[in-house]
Design a protein around this motif. Structure first.
Motif, short mmCIF file in Angstrom:
data_model
loop_
_atom_site.label_atom_id
_atom_site.label_comp_id
_atom_site.label_asym_id
_atom_site.label_seq_id
_atom_site.Cartn_x
_atom_site.Cartn_y
_atom_site.Cartn_z
N ASP A 20 0.83 -1.21 0.00
CA ASP A 20 0.00 0.00 0.00
C ASP A 20 0.86 1.26 0.00
O ASP A 20 0.56 2.23 -0.69
CB ASP A 20 -0.93 0.01 1.22
N GLN A 21 1.96 1.23 0.75
CA GLN A 21 2.86 2.38 0.82
C GLN A 21 3.54 2.62 -0.52
O GLN A 21 3.68 3.77 -0.96
CB GLN A 21 3.89 2.15 1.92
N ALA A 22 3.95 1.55 -1.20
CA ALA A 22 4.59 1.70 -2.51
C ALA A 22 3.62 2.28 -3.53
O ALA A 22 3.99 3.15 -4.32
CB ALA A 22 5.12 0.35 -3.00
N ILE A 23 2.38 1.83 -3.50
CA ILE A 23 1.37 2.35 -4.43
C ILE A 23 1.06 3.80 -4.11
O ILE A 23 0.96 4.64 -5.02
CB ILE A 23 0.10 1.47 -4.40
N ALA A 24 0.96 4.12 -2.84
CA ALA A 24 0.68 5.50 -2.44
C ALA A 24 1.81 6.43 -2.86
O ALA A 24 1.57 7.57 -3.27
CB ALA A 24 0.45 5.58 -0.94
N ALA A 25 3.05 5.95 -2.78
CA ALA A 25 4.20 6.76 -3.16
C ALA A 25 4.19 7.08 -4.65
O ALA A 25 4.80 8.05 -5.09
CB ALA A 25 5.50 6.05 -2.79
N CYS A 26 3.47 6.27 -5.43
CA CYS A 26 3.37 6.50 -6.88
C CYS A 26 2.02 7.09 -7.25
O CYS A 26 1.51 6.87 -8.37
CB CYS A 26 3.61 5.18 -7.61
N GLY A 27 1.42 7.82 -6.34
CA GLY A 27 0.17 8.51 -6.62
C GLY A 27 -1.02 7.59 -6.82
O GLY A 27 -1.97 7.96 -7.49
N GLY A 28 -0.97 6.39 -6.26
CA GLY A 28 -2.08 5.46 -6.36
C GLY A 28 -2.07 4.61 -7.62
O GLY A 28 -2.97 3.80 -7.83
N ASP A 29 -1.07 4.76 -8.47
CA ASP A 29 -0.97 4.01 -9.72
C ASP A 29 -0.16 2.74 -9.48
O ASP A 29 1.06 2.78 -9.33
CB ASP A 29 -0.31 4.87 -10.79
N ALA A 30 -0.85 1.59 -9.45
CA ALA A 30 -0.19 0.32 -9.16
C ALA A 30 0.83 -0.05 -10.23
O ALA A 30 1.91 -0.57 -9.93
CB ALA A 30 -1.22 -0.79 -9.01
#
Length: 71
Positions: A20-30
């Motif tokens: 979740d933190q990695a996705i959030a760090a990329c603006g929500g783009d998985a």
């Protein structure tokens, strides 16, 4: 006892929270998060390969795995 012990993880490591933190760090783009993680892994593999060449065979005593080839 084996020559290469299993890597241990901190008891508090939470894979779901890390994802979740990695996705959030990329603006929500998985997809962008996966791309960033692949770039990070490639960088770390290259760095490990470079360091592997700098360690003497006598010191490592054959414990270092062979470098992976890019394919």
């Amino acid at each position: 006892m084996t020559a290469t012990p299993e890597p241990s993880r901190p008891a508090t490591f939470d894979l779901e929270a890390a994802a979740d933190q990695a996705i959030a760090a990329c603006g929500g783009d998985a997809r962008e998060a996966v791309r960033a993680l692949l770039v990070a892994v490639d960088f770390l593999e290259a760095e490990a390969g470079e360091l592997r060449t700098k360690v003497s065979k006598g010191y490592a005593r054959g414990r270092l795995p062979a470098a992976r080839t890019q394919g």
